[in-house]
Design an enzyme around this catalytic site. Structure first.
Site, PDB file in Angstrom:
ATOM      1  N   ASP A 212       0.813  -1.215   0.000  1.00  0.00           N
ATOM      2  CA  ASP A 212       0.000   0.000   0.000  1.00  0.00           C
ATOM      3  C   ASP A 212       0.848   1.267   0.000  1.00  0.00           C
ATOM      4  OD1 ASP A 212      -2.602  -1.326   0.187  1.00  0.00           O
ATOM      5  OD2 ASP A 212      -1.953  -1.926   2.188  1.00  0.00           O
ATOM      6  N   GLU A 217       2.241   6.992  -2.045  1.00  0.00           N
ATOM      7  CA  GLU A 217       3.101   7.988  -2.688  1.00  0.00           C
ATOM      8  C   GLU A 217       2.450   8.539  -3.953  1.00  0.00           C
ATOM      9  OE1 GLU A 217       7.156   7.079  -3.450  1.00  0.00           O
ATOM     10  OE2 GLU A 217       7.438   5.967  -1.581  1.00  0.00           O
ATOM     11  N   GLY A 244       1.210  -5.919   3.625  1.00  0.00           N
ATOM     12  CA  GLY A 244      -0.165  -5.818   4.082  1.00  0.00           C
ATOM     13  C   GLY A 244      -1.189  -6.005   2.978  1.00  0.00           C
ATOM     14  N   ARG A 316      10.433  -7.695   8.204  1.00  0.00           N
ATOM     15  CA  ARG A 316       9.913  -7.459   6.863  1.00  0.00           C
ATOM     16  C   ARG A 316      10.183  -8.633   5.917  1.00  0.00           C
ATOM     17  NH1 ARG A 316       8.050  -2.725   5.193  1.00  0.00           N
ATOM     18  NH2 ARG A 316       7.745  -2.351   2.978  1.00  0.00           N
ATOM     19  N   ASP A 586      -2.091   5.160   6.525  1.00  0.00           N
ATOM     20  CA  ASP A 586      -1.867   4.157   5.475  1.00  0.00           C
ATOM     21  C   ASP A 586      -0.604   3.342   5.737  1.00  0.00           C
ATOM     22  OD1 ASP A 586      -4.097   5.266   4.411  1.00  0.00           O
ATOM     23  OD2 ASP A 586      -3.200   5.910   2.524  1.00  0.00           O
TER      24      ASP A 586
END
Length: 617
Positions: A212, A217, A244, A316, A586
């Site tokens: 997302d 951006e 996500g 991550r 976000d």
């Protein structure tokens, strides 16, 4: 023995009906019926089947089609080929190609015209062009191909975005005949800089291949232009290759598919993109403590959820599993936060989208975005896919229609080279029929540039571009927040205020918080409200875990938990009273302090594909 009666077709208008052979020529023969919903296939010879296996190909599974010709000059038949992605026994999609032989006429030209008539009709249906059973099918009915700018973040999620894009996205959208340029982003806010200087008249949509964050951006870049009112109408889309993938999960849900993650979600969203179609998208205008402003399409989070989002960044490399691990760690050290939540309740009537921002689903070609303001500076498109033949993998074709690869067939005409299991060395390259994909105004199909041979090298220390978590750049343009008084000013009397100790607070626009977390199950892209969810202190770890588990299917509100609250709002203000904490917009970390937001209904346009189907098993 007479052939069995034709299979009952779906409750939709039959567009075409005809008899076709298969490849090779001595294979079975089929009766094909094309309706607005599916291609019906019935074997006629050598052994008719009353209910043939795989006799129904739903258009929801089709990415595109084409016509082929034999390499043998003696063969007067033409071939009609469709590219499908049916669900396998284990639920995942697999690519399958079905090819049928048009041989009812004595000349190749007549058979080719018949094959192209079927390909034209199917392409029109895939792109939302309405057809009727008594309508003449001609190439002039084909809509112009939309030209898409596709941005890939090779560092997103587990760092697999570029490979998955080349393995899955590029082949599928090439089969669909879409025109596109492919660009790799190289740093944080690179996508924002690109779209700020983009010549909008050259594109009909911007699609991100990442999580997302890249779309965040793009959206804020479009709204940070002097011509933001035109720029924000540019249709935007997302193909999930991040951690996500919340908006992609909502798009998948909107398209009627069952909830999936990973490559299955990517294939579903790619199929929807190939089908065309868009939907108005609500946006949140978020004002931060410093007075700067950014725009959100997803959520504002405080407390447990923002803690998990930010603290799990160190995991991550695990992809979406990082959130599961982060949630476990968060439950082990559960914190509470004192704060004040105020909101303007939504009216009983749904908010209407802004006129002019909705794209008619009946026409799949995207509305051309107006040209940008003359003052906009054009940024170079780095690492673009633009000038060489685009490789398109072609695995073996499967029955019915083509039980084996087609070494002696080639696609008609000239165009991008197609490679794969189509014959030995020296065979002519496969290329699409120039009369099929578009009208005379069609744009040139996307092509590859020498500089786009692979993703940029990733930092050796971690394997991924380290997130900076600096405050997002503020937008200086955009719509006026007429519902929001300045931060620090008293709120109007029609606002509701809740103060106390909270475990979490979430303001969310779409249905999904992650690809597999349905935080607002009844949310729509253009319902004109932000869905506020909060959990008060006093909840046990076990009860919070039950809420999170139930959220996978959107059942958390039915648990009857007294600590869980909900409200639909048009605007809200959150004032953290605990001196330390994390706020995200976000999924991006923003400055900590008072924050407020207002919904702008239907301000943007989201590429969603068609809607209305029931979830597929």
């Amino acid at each position: 023995m007479a052939p069995p009666p034709l299979l009952p077709v779906a409750a939709s208008t039959p567009i075409l009906h005809g008899e076709f052979g298969s490849y090779p020529a001595n294979g079975p023969r089929f009766a094909l019926t094309l309706t607005t919903q599916a291609l019906h296939i019935q074997r006629l010879r050598p052994k008719p089947e009353a209910r043939p296996r795989d006799g129904l190909v739903s258009l929801d599974e089709v990415s595109g089609c084409g016509t082929l010709q034999s390499r043998s000059p003696e063969d007067t038949a033409a071939y009609f080929c469709i590219y499908t992605y049916p669900r396998g026994r284990r639920g995942g999609r697999r690519r399958a190609t079905r090819t049928f032989r048009a041989d009812g006429a004595t000349t190749y030209e007549e058979n080719r015209a018949e094959a192209q008539r079927w390909a034209t009709a199917l392409t029109c249906l895939l792109r939302g062009v309405p057809l009727s059973g008594d309508q003449e099918i001609t190439p002039e009915l084909l809509p112009r191909k939309p030209r898409l700018l596709i941005l890939v973040n090779p560092f997103g999620g587990r760092g697999l975005a570029w490979q998955r894009c080349m393995d899955h996205v590029v082949p599928m959208i090439s089969e669909a005949g879409l025109s596109f340029n492919l660009i790799q982003t190289e740093r944080q806010n690179h996508a924002r800089e690109l779209v700020q200087g983009l010549s909008l008249s050259e594109w009909e949509g911007i699609v991100t291949v990442s999580g997302d964050g890249l779309l965040y951006e793009v959206l804020n870049g479009l709204l940070d232009r002097p011509d933001w009112e035109d720029a924000v109408r540019m249709p935007i889309g997302v193909l999930p290759c991040g951690s996500g993938n919340a908006l992609a999960g909502a798009v998948n849900h909107h398209g009627g598919f069952e909830q999936v993650v990973g490559v299955d979600l990517l294939l579903n969203c790619s199929l929807l993109l190939c089908r065309g179609g868009s939907h108005p998208l609500d946006l949140l205008s978020v004002t931060l403590a410093s007075g700067s402003r950014c725009f959100s399409f997803l959520s504002v989070a405080w407390g447990f959820l923002s803690d998990v989002d930010i603290h799990s960044e160190r995991f991550r490399a695990l992809g979406s599993a990082r959130f599961t691990l982060g949630a476990v760690l968060g439950l082990a050290s559960l914190h509470t936060y004192r704060g004040r939540l105020s909101y303007l309740p939504a009216t009983t009537e749904p908010a209407l989208p802004i006129p002019g921002h909705s794209l008619p689903r009946a026409k799949s070609e995207l509305v051309l975005a107006p040209a940008p303001a003359p003052a906009a500076t054009h940024s170079p498109l780095h690492r673009s896919v633009s000038d060489l033949p685009l490789p398109l993998p072609q695995p073996a074709l499967v029955s019915p229609g083509s039980p084996e690869p087609l070494p002696d067939l080639s696609l008609n005409g000239g165009g991008p080279e197609l490679t794969g299991d189509w014959g030995g060395a020296g065979d002519a390259p496969l290329s699409p029929d120039p009369l099929l994909p578009s009208s005379p105004n069609a744009l040139k199909t996307a092509q590859l540039s020498p500089i786009a041979e692979g993703p940029p090298e990733m930092p050796a220390s971690s394997g991924f571009l380290p997130p900076t978590h600096s405050a997002p750049e503020a937008s200086t343009w955009g719509p006026v927040d007429h519902l929001l008084p300045p931060l620090g000013s008293p709120l109007p009397q029609d606002w509701v205020t809740i103060e106390g100790e909270f475990v979490l607070m979430l303001g969310i626009l779409p249905s999904h918080l992650c690809a597999d977390l349905m935080a607002a199950p009844h949310a729509r892209f253009d319902d004109g409200v932000v869905h506020l969810c909060w959990v008060r202190s006093g909840i046990s770890r076990a009860a919070l875990l039950r809420i999170l588990l139930a959220m996978e299917h959107g059942n958390h509100f039915s648990l009857g938990c007294p600590h869980l609250g909900y409200a639909a709002a048009r605007a809200f203000r959150l004032e953290p009273l605990t001196p330390r904490g994390l706020l995200t917009v976000d999924g991006e970390l923003v400055e900590y302090g008072p924050i407020q937001a207002q919904v702008h209904p239907g301000l943007a346009t989201l590429l969603t594909g068609p809607a209305g189907q029931k979830p597929q098993a």
